[in-house]
Design an enzyme around this catalytic site. Structure first.
Site, PDB file in Angstrom:
ATOM      1  CG  HIS A  28      -2.271  -0.570   0.810  1.00 60.41           C
ATOM      2  ND1 HIS A  28      -3.290  -0.682   1.679  1.00 60.41           N
ATOM      3  CD2 HIS A  28      -2.708  -1.049  -0.350  1.00 60.41           C
ATOM      4  CE1 HIS A  28      -4.316  -1.207   1.054  1.00 60.41           C
ATOM      5  NE2 HIS A  28      -3.983  -1.450  -0.159  1.00 60.41           N
TER       6      HIS A  28
ATOM      7  CG  ASP B 356      -4.464  -4.056  -2.394  1.00 60.23           C
ATOM      8  OD1 ASP B 356      -5.070  -5.153  -2.305  1.00 60.23           O
ATOM      9  OD2 ASP B 356      -3.515  -3.748  -1.659  1.00 60.23           O
ATOM     10  CD  GLU B 357       0.170  -2.331  -2.880  1.00 57.13           C
ATOM     11  OE1 GLU B 357       0.900  -1.335  -2.750  1.00 57.13           O
ATOM     12  OE2 GLU B 357       0.137  -3.261  -2.064  1.00 57.13           O
ATOM     13  CB  VAL B 358      -2.993  -7.053  -9.368  1.00 59.97           C
ATOM     14  CG1 VAL B 358      -2.758  -8.389 -10.054  1.00 59.97           C
ATOM     15  CG2 VAL B 358      -4.217  -7.109  -8.465  1.00 59.97           C
TER      16      VAL B 358
END
Lengths: 560, 560
Positions: A28, B356-358
């Site tokens: 994140h 998120d954040e793939v």
């Protein structure tokens, strides 16, 4: 004996729990600008953190692959033949009990069955024999700047031998021995055959605690002393009073805490102070009290009339007060009596006199001070007035045969200091230059500037503290020798009993290793592994040290 | 009734312990560049921190100067006439016991004598009567996004009345009432006559805890739920699994935690999970689990074969794995069964699906994935593949009648989302723009970007969190209504049981007030005073919240 291993072998050899490596993607988003660099790829987090590994790393270690087994019911810590210390040495007896508990105590509280000792292949280690070599072992004395903390440890079947000149070295060696002992998955206690020669790089390795911005309960201070011993720190710099509160209960001047403490219950009684000093002594830790003057003294003024300088607005007193009043004789009468008490209550050879951040504006406003400046020929240089005051205090404290520590401004403002004064360098801007100046003038010094641990930031800031090299300043060999150590400072504006321990540990451990270990112990990757393990060990011993990074401790994963 | 006071009067009227002001000089140098601004002069630290003051500030308060006295032995929390809830309402009964203890419990442990009640001039308050107005009070239900948390509280002699439509409002009102009650120097419990009309500004007020980077013992989670209730938070966003570990013990797929947890003891059993949910429910807190896919899933791969994408180097598999494999049917078979379980175990209407954040690099390396991309006509746009995967998961979860929460990338990558999907905005760069886009597309949203509390810094960073205005983005009134709240996120890279509580509280309290109170409650000076007091109250109630600044709490100053 088995195969001798170098440092790399030692480190590998000590990792007994298989470490499964996971990638350490940081979740994140990137940290803010100015934050510490992120953990890089090489920093793999061990899934299961093994329970041993040495911190701070000794000066010279040889570890062999051959393992010895310890039976908690049989293993003994004893005085060795030829030791000048014996069962009458309370300090060592206490340490034996303590380290036995650290090594084996937690295992008794678990119910998991253990393979019988006979079933194992390893030979047994029966004793650790401690030999103090000095004629007077020092059992009843207090540690000093000049105390010897060196020790020599050999772990071979059937007994380990710990030799030290004084008890202080024995305490450090006991810590190291306890760090060598580890528990395997079956609940057996093992130690590798080893030989260790060790001594501190710097003689003064301190932690500053501040009990004025927030009162710290006695228990927090004692817990911190435990943690300091685990990290081979040897000085508690007790910044005991300041503007905000005066928790020190004075025998001669009880009104100082009656009126200057946050509350009549938030004080350190003479009994409390004595307990801190004795608890520290038993761990080889000096307690240096700081009574910071002439600035940082608002709380003193509440219980001691006519001590602080009345501030003026033109001809009129404003009703507020500035630093200690340096022009009245009564000030020095008070300080003479006060420091007589302090010199007697605190056994250490040194007292910290503070002397930092003196705000001249109130002095400048006061007609009497201005008159005094004129009379003394100080012109408008109030640093001279500050030095005048400090020299008076130095003379008073010297008359009680105490050495002095001062913050760097006292040196910068050219006070006449005694030759053995220790100047503490704290200003972050160009502290290398300051170290040059102080040692160039022939004074001993300790470094704190890069180790203000109250300045928190995101991520593994221990690396920043770890990477400081205290002797990295322009100067001769003689100058370098005048750097006698350093201190990790945890100022108390945002710290009290709720967050002290996890905020200080294991971040201060990085400073601990820098001040103890050889200057060439600088590998961050190796330090990361050992520090992670060391933090788990502190946790097992009751210190709520915060995590270094992701993962868990082996003992957390065991059945409760 | 006495004299009515405005907000300023309320605040003054509530400060019953004389506050001695001290100057707040910050010791020892300026903070580093990039750190928060220093406490300014107006921020005077109250020497003795009084024990009341409301946090978060209710929407409408009128407090009168007339004080009523409460006798712990006589005072009762009871169901009022006309309430649809009665002694059979376990949730309220439990809350009555809890708040009685918060108000009076600590006093029983002190031995200090108390002035007899009769000697006081104040009239007595005998009861707090709680009236639930809805036909079904909701005692056995779970709180929801649409639950009513509004309440009306009148405190007048001889009884106080707390009216709420549902039990959830009663819980909030009980917290407020308990905050009004304060203890004076003589040990008497007093409350000012008051009237309060209150309701939350935002419906979703969450705290994110991360139990993957570090395992959090059940006790830490429960303690945090207590603290959340004290701050009127109503959502625990449980980021329960991630790359590092899989502590959730699945009923259908026990191997996920058998192999993916840090240790077989560091898991949340079905019993543990149920306990968290029930403990939260009793405090009006929803538990929204996050099972983040397709990225952040390394730990899933340990216990579930053929779930993650094998990464390739040219023609050869590297042996490492990437995100969940989006091209195999077995993936969706697994997810169908897995989310069936999750939908049943967690009663909340919403499940957080992550997203998120793939990292596309592994997908890009995999021949099967590439073939699939071609077949689907996705070209080289792997965001389309991600959306394809997410839409499948969304359909699965929707079939269990669950609403979805997702991180912002899922929206950014143009997945087809259900209209009631909640998009969580977390990226700090230009989050106002993202709020515009998300609400412009008609989706509800919650804000986290400015509230990543794992990013620590020196000083009073609560002010930064407090000063965020969630609706300060370009958009219509209709768009603003789609912002249903926010979350304070405490990611776990550097947080475990040793430091969770003091790191989260009272910093998260700033977010709590921003999400509950009126948008015009923005005065930092007033908030500082109330927050300082509120932090002391949390401390009294067993939450080791760290200090806001220098000083001490009144209860700490009392004789033990």
């Amino acid at each position: 004996m088995g195969r001798a291993m170098g440092l790399a072998g030692l480190l590998l050899g000590l990792v007994v729990v298989p470490a499964v490596l996971v990638s350490t993607s940081l979740r994140h988003g990137a940290p803010r600008a100015g934050a510490e660099p992120e953990p890089s790829d090489w920093e793999v987090a061990a899934d299961a953190v093994p329970e041993d590994s040495l911190w701070p790393l000794p000066q010279w270690v040889r570890t062999y692959s051959r393992q010895l087994q310890l039976a908690p019911g049989r293993f003994q810590l004893v005085h060795g033949a030829g030791s000048s210390a014996g069962p009458g040495c309370g300090l060592l007896q206490d340490a034996f009990r303590r380290y036995y508990e650290y090594m084996f105590g937690h295992s008794r509280r678990r119910t998991r069955s253990r393979r019988p000792l006979a079933a194992r292949a390893e030979p047994e280690l029966f004793q650790l024999q401690v030999v103090i070599e000095a004629g007077d072992p020092g059992c009843d004395r207090h540690p000093q700047l000049t105390s010897s903390e060196a020790y020599h440890l050999t772990v071979t079947e059937p007994v380990a031998i710990l030799k030290a000149y004084e008890v202080w070295g024995a305490l450090r060696g006991l810590e190291t021995f306890s760090q060598l002992v580890h528990e395997d998955d079956y609940g057996s206690f093992l130690v590798n055959e080893s030989e260790i020669n060790d001594f501190p790089r710097f003689a003064h390795r301190g932690v500053l605690l501040d009990t004025s911005r927030h009162y710290l309960p006695l228990k927090s201070i004692l817990t911190n002393l435990d943690a300091m011993a685990f990290n081979k720190f040897n000085v508690l710099h007790w910044h005991i009073v300041d503007d905000q509160s005066f928790p020190y209960q004075s025998i001669y001047f009880p009104e100082l805490s009656d009126k200057g403490a946050y509350s009549s219950n938030l004080i350190y009684t003479p009994t409390d102070v004595h307990l801190v000093i004795e608890y520290a002594r038993l761990r080889g830790i000096r307690v240096i009290p700081e009574f910071d003057t002439p600035g940082h003294t608002q709380s003193w003024g509440k219980g001691q009339k006519d001590l602080l300088t009345p501030c003026y607005n033109g001809e009129q007193p404003t009703g507020s007060f500035g630093p200690v009043n340096p022009v009245w004789n009564t000030t020095y009468d008070f300080m003479t009596k006060f420091f007589k008490e302090i010199s007697s209550v605190f056994p250490d050879e040194f007292i910290h006199l503070g002397g930092d951040e003196v705000d001249f504006s109130c002095w400048k406003s006061n007609p009497e001070v201005k008159k005094f400046m004129k009379k003394q020929g100080f012109g408008t240089d109030y640093a001279k007035l500050e030095s005048y005051y400090v020299q008076n205090i130095v003379d008073i404290v010297s008359s009680y045969n105490k050495g002095q520590m001062v913050w760097q401004e006292v040196f910068d403002h050219k006070a006449q200091l005694k030759p053995d004064t220790v100047v503490q360098v704290w200003m972050a801007s160009n502290y290398a230059h300051e170290l040059s100046s102080v040692t160039g003038a022939g004074f001993t010094t300790i470094l704190s500037a890069p180790w203000y641990l109250d300045y928190i930031s995101y991520g593994q800031d221990w690396k920043k503290y770890y990477s400081v090299e205290p002797l990295n300043f322009p100067g001769t060999e003689k100058q370098k020798k005048l750097v006698i150590g350093g201190e990790a400072c945890l100022w108390g504006e945002f710290v009290d009993a709720t967050n002290l321990t996890p905020r200080l540990w294991p971040r201060a451990s990085a400073v601990g290793e820098r001040l103890w270990s050889s200057s060439n112990v600088t590998n961050l990757q190796d330090a990361y592994k050992r520090l992670t393990n060391h933090r788990c060990r502190m946790l097992r011993r009751g210190i709520a040290a915060e995590p270094v990074f992701v993962g868990y401790c082996a003992h957390e994963g065991r059945a409760p």
